[in-house]
Write a protein that holds these residues in place. Structure first.
Motif, PDB file in Angstrom:
ATOM      1  N   ALA A   1       0.538   6.297   8.948  1.00 42.31           N
ATOM      2  CA  ALA A   1       1.185   7.118   8.306  1.00 42.31           C
ATOM      3  C   ALA A   1       0.951   8.547   8.626  1.00 42.31           C
ATOM      4  CB  ALA A   1       0.762   6.820   6.806  1.00 42.31           C
TER       5      ALA A   1
ATOM      6  N   GLU B   1       0.775  -1.125   0.221  1.00 41.69           N
ATOM      7  CA  GLU B   1      -0.145   0.019  -0.097  1.00 41.69           C
ATOM      8  C   GLU B   1       0.893   1.237   0.090  1.00 41.69           C
ATOM      9  OE1 GLU B   1      -3.178   0.485   3.127  1.00 41.69           O
ATOM     10  OE2 GLU B   1      -3.071  -1.553   3.293  1.00 41.69           O
TER      11      GLU B   1
ATOM     12  N   ALA C   1       6.176   6.066   5.621  1.00 40.63           N
ATOM     13  CA  ALA C   1       5.595   7.271   5.519  1.00 40.63           C
ATOM     14  C   ALA C   1       6.842   8.313   5.539  1.00 40.63           C
ATOM     15  CB  ALA C   1       4.662   7.705   6.728  1.00 40.63           C
TER      16      ALA C   1
ATOM     17  N   VAL D   1       5.456   0.697   8.687  1.00 44.94           N
ATOM     18  CA  VAL D   1       4.596   2.041   8.180  1.00 44.94           C
ATOM     19  C   VAL D   1       5.034   3.200   8.394  1.00 44.94           C
ATOM     20  CG1 VAL D   1       2.057   3.082   8.010  1.00 44.94           C
ATOM     21  CG2 VAL D   1       2.462   0.429   8.220  1.00 44.94           C
TER      22      VAL D   1
ATOM     23  N   PRO E   1       0.488  14.380  -3.870  1.00 46.03           N
ATOM     24  CA  PRO E   1       1.803  14.184  -2.976  1.00 46.03           C
ATOM     25  C   PRO E   1       1.202  14.774  -1.685  1.00 46.03           C
ATOM     26  CG  PRO E   1       1.804  16.060  -4.659  1.00 46.03           C
ATOM     27  CD  PRO E   1       0.788  15.430  -4.908  1.00 46.03           C
ATOM     28  N   ALA E   2       1.857  14.070  -0.594  1.00 49.61           N
ATOM     29  CA  ALA E   2       1.522  14.500   0.707  1.00 49.61           C
ATOM     30  C   ALA E   2       2.116  15.870   1.146  1.00 49.61           C
ATOM     31  CB  ALA E   2       2.174  13.397   1.734  1.00 49.61           C
TER      32      ALA E   2
ATOM     33  N   SER F   1       6.688  13.690  13.390  1.00 43.55           N
ATOM     34  CA  SER F   1       7.981  14.091  13.069  1.00 43.55           C
ATOM     35  C   SER F   1       8.081  15.416  12.714  1.00 43.55           C
ATOM     36  CB  SER F   1       8.580  13.314  11.816  1.00 43.55           C
ATOM     37  OG  SER F   1       7.833  13.591  11.019  1.00 43.55           O
TER      38      SER F   1
ATOM     39  N   ALA G   1       2.567   9.263  12.004  1.00 51.95           N
ATOM     40  CA  ALA G   1       4.201   9.407  11.741  1.00 51.95           C
ATOM     41  C   ALA G   1       4.702  10.801  11.194  1.00 51.95           C
ATOM     42  CB  ALA G   1       4.622   8.119  10.794  1.00 51.95           C
ATOM     43  N   LEU G   2       3.689  11.292  10.321  1.00 54.54           N
ATOM     44  CA  LEU G   2       4.098  12.514   9.583  1.00 54.54           C
ATOM     45  C   LEU G   2       3.571  13.667  10.859  1.00 54.54           C
ATOM     46  CD1 LEU G   2       2.518  12.381   6.072  1.00 54.54           C
ATOM     47  CD2 LEU G   2       4.970  11.984   6.798  1.00 54.54           C
TER      48      LEU G   2
ATOM     49  N   LEU H   1      -2.578  11.637   1.646  1.00 48.08           N
ATOM     50  CA  LEU H   1      -1.406  10.539   2.312  1.00 48.08           C
ATOM     51  C   LEU H   1      -0.858   9.756   0.810  1.00 48.08           C
ATOM     52  CD1 LEU H   1      -2.896   9.348   5.440  1.00 48.08           C
ATOM     53  CD2 LEU H   1      -0.624  11.040   5.348  1.00 48.08           C
ATOM     54  N   GLY H   2      -0.431  10.537  -0.138  1.00 51.08           N
ATOM     55  CA  GLY H   2       0.329   9.895  -1.324  1.00 51.08           C
ATOM     56  C   GLY H   2      -0.629   9.396  -2.383  1.00 51.08           C
ATOM     57  N   PRO H   3      -0.211   8.978  -3.522  1.00 48.77           N
ATOM     58  CA  PRO H   3      -1.002   8.348  -4.680  1.00 48.77           C
ATOM     59  C   PRO H   3      -1.985   7.451  -4.487  1.00 48.77           C
ATOM     60  CG  PRO H   3       1.366   7.970  -4.973  1.00 48.77           C
ATOM     61  CD  PRO H   3       1.282   8.526  -3.718  1.00 48.77           C
ATOM     62  N   ARG H   4      -1.405   6.452  -3.548  1.00 47.04           N
ATOM     63  CA  ARG H   4      -2.246   5.201  -3.314  1.00 47.04           C
ATOM     64  C   ARG H   4      -3.381   5.423  -2.243  1.00 47.04           C
ATOM     65  NH1 ARG H   4       2.861   4.361  -4.694  1.00 47.04           N
ATOM     66  NH2 ARG H   4       3.127   5.002  -2.791  1.00 47.04           N
ATOM     67  N   ILE H   5      -4.507   4.543  -2.110  1.00 44.73           N
ATOM     68  CA  ILE H   5      -5.420   4.750  -1.192  1.00 44.73           C
ATOM     69  C   ILE H   5      -5.117   3.630  -0.239  1.00 44.73           C
ATOM     70  CG2 ILE H   5      -8.074   4.240  -0.994  1.00 44.73           C
ATOM     71  CD1 ILE H   5      -8.375   4.810  -3.934  1.00 44.73           C
ATOM     72  N   LEU H   6      -4.885   4.104   1.091  1.00 44.29           N
ATOM     73  CA  LEU H   6      -4.386   3.630   2.187  1.00 44.29           C
ATOM     74  C   LEU H   6      -5.587   2.982   2.627  1.00 44.29           C
ATOM     75  CD1 LEU H   6      -1.793   5.786   3.538  1.00 44.29           C
ATOM     76  CD2 LEU H   6      -1.580   4.308   1.763  1.00 44.29           C
TER      77      LEU H   6
ATOM     78  N   ASP I   1       7.106   9.199  -3.632  1.00 42.59           N
ATOM     79  CA  ASP I   1       6.070   9.634  -4.408  1.00 42.59           C
ATOM     80  C   ASP I   1       4.979  10.657  -3.816  1.00 42.59           C
ATOM     81  OD1 ASP I   1       4.906   7.566  -3.365  1.00 42.59           O
ATOM     82  OD2 ASP I   1       4.671   6.607  -5.442  1.00 42.59           O
ATOM     83  N   TRP I   2       5.477  10.726  -2.325  1.00 40.24           N
ATOM     84  CA  TRP I   2       4.300  11.449  -1.729  1.00 40.24           C
ATOM     85  C   TRP I   2       4.860  12.971  -1.799  1.00 40.24           C
ATOM     86  CZ3 TRP I   2       2.359   9.290   3.654  1.00 40.24           C
ATOM     87  CH2 TRP I   2       1.941   7.892   3.387  1.00 40.24           C
ATOM     88  N   ARG I   3       6.060  13.446  -2.438  1.00 42.98           N
ATOM     89  CA  ARG I   3       6.602  14.541  -2.287  1.00 42.98           C
ATOM     90  C   ARG I   3       5.501  15.559  -3.228  1.00 42.98           C
ATOM     91  NH1 ARG I   3      12.694  13.776  -4.094  1.00 42.98           N
ATOM     92  NH2 ARG I   3      11.435  12.046  -5.417  1.00 42.98           N
TER      93      ARG I   3
ATOM     94  N   CYS J   1      -5.573  -0.746  -2.901  1.00 42.64           N
ATOM     95  CA  CYS J   1      -5.211   0.420  -2.902  1.00 42.64           C
ATOM     96  C   CYS J   1      -5.153   1.311  -4.149  1.00 42.64           C
ATOM     97  CB  CYS J   1      -3.667   0.455  -2.278  1.00 42.64           C
ATOM     98  SG  CYS J   1      -2.494   0.068  -3.465  1.00 42.64           S
TER      99      CYS J   1
END
Lengths: 239, 239
Positions: B226, A100, A229, A225, B172-173, B233, B229-230, B213-218, A237-239, A135
């Motif tokens: 995720a 995912e 993250a 995970v 992108p996140a 941090s 964590a973001l 949270l990015g290009p995939r569906i979590l 690829d989350w940038r 996903c």
């Protein structure tokens, strides 16, 4: 848009029929109650995402007709996930989550403190496929067979950096923003941690970056995970 | 250092004996095969971490003698985790992960697309306690009873910002680095997503920040870890 997403091995080429094996045909007709003419979304890990129509689905297999391409092929960044499998349910979760979160390859490793001497690679690969179907991804990470960590490191290409989430470092999480892009692997230890010999070797390798995941000790699946993250948002690829 | 970590409700005061209830005494003597004189680590969520010695552990209860304090009380940042419970196993995982990742309070909510009309609050609270015991924390997040999201928002203090991980934003996140510190809550939707009415309301609230949270569906449990964590941090105790 069709609700069912299906991973199939066959090439997806306009005008060519796509065969379904018996398990896929049973899933569509027996489990999901789909009939001829119903639409599904398919991907094969190489040719993007396609809308397809069920031509036939019976006990001995079936076939799909491709309608049109609905999405480009999207490959994950060049990130591997290395982890030490322990309990079955958490191992399954790590594979699911790595797929995912966009790992490109999943490598179960045997460490000094890992008891499991074998894994069911086929079952873990099936979990990765199911996660990709769920996903919305068009890529399925390959799940390797179990290998000893020492052997993996013996043959390691130093051009691929390793991000080692070290549970002994219970401090603030380093920011990953300054790390170089390029091929990476995340390494998550077993719940008993690494042996002294393993720690010494990992610490000495120039391509290994040791990071903390905060002040609490995370379970291996949580750490996987969390590290994915942080990496994806800083370098992936989350940038 | 003792291997067993035990959460107990009782105040931890030097020189005072700590009573064990029947379940705790059974866990120590019956399950973990500990005897009088064996050492355990205890915490109560307020008084830090202590090394204790088992004075007695039998069928009707027992007691501990405190030896010395081994760690300060460490409270998590002022971060809540709001999520919509669905399947039992994944709900358990979200609670476990939120506790490990340092959420201070866990709020299950009923949304328009959530089917579960009740949860076992006591069971979820027990999962949070077990996670705190495992992860070396000295704090146990309270798990609230199920409340309707609409009702929760009706009484919301706008001083607490909400980080809404919106699965519709498949880009992108966003970086969280520029967001203000202070009290926050992370909101994770159910796997069917939010209803149009819910989306409209959430989008209109000035204290809600919508992130991808990015290009995939979590899955919801992956998204929870995720997002935690973001946040940790960028704004929490992983800095």
């Amino acid at each position: 848009m069709a609700k069912i997403r299906l991973f199939i091995e066959h090439p997806l080429v306009p005008g060519q029929a796509v065969p379904l094996d018996a398990a896929q045909a049973h899933y569509l007709s027996g489990v999901m109650r789909q009939r001829a003419g119903d639409q599904v979304t398919v991907f094969n890990g190489r040719d993007g995402e396609w809308l397809a129509s069920i031509a036939q689905a019976g006990k001995r297999g079936g076939g799909l007709d491709l309608i049109r391409q609905t999405g480009d092929q999207r490959d994950p960044p060049d990130l591997w996930m290395i982890f030490a499998p322990i309990k079955k349910a958490r191992t399954d979760f790590i594979v699911e989550k790595a797929a995912e979160m966009g790992a490109a390859r999943i490598l179960p490793v045997q460490t000094d403190f890992t008891n499991s001497e074998r894994i069911r690679q086929d079952r873990l690969q099936a979990h990765a496929i199911e996660a990709a179907e769920q996903c919305g991804g068009t890529y399925v990470p390959a799940v390797d067979d179990l290998v000893a960590l020492s052997k993996l490191l013996d043959g390691w290409d130093p051009a691929r950096r390793i991000l080692w989430a070290d549970e002994v470092l219970a401090g603030p999480a380093e920011t990953l923003a300054g790390l170089p892009a390029g091929p990476w692997a995340i390494l998550i230890g077993p719940e008993g941690g690494f042996s002294d010999a393993e720690r010494k070797r990992l610490s000495s390798l120039p391509y290994v970056t040791r990071i903390s995941l905060g002040p609490r000790i995370l379970r291996a699946d949580t750490a996987a995970v969390a590290a994915l993250a942080l990496w994806q948002s800083a370098l992936g690829d989350w940038r």
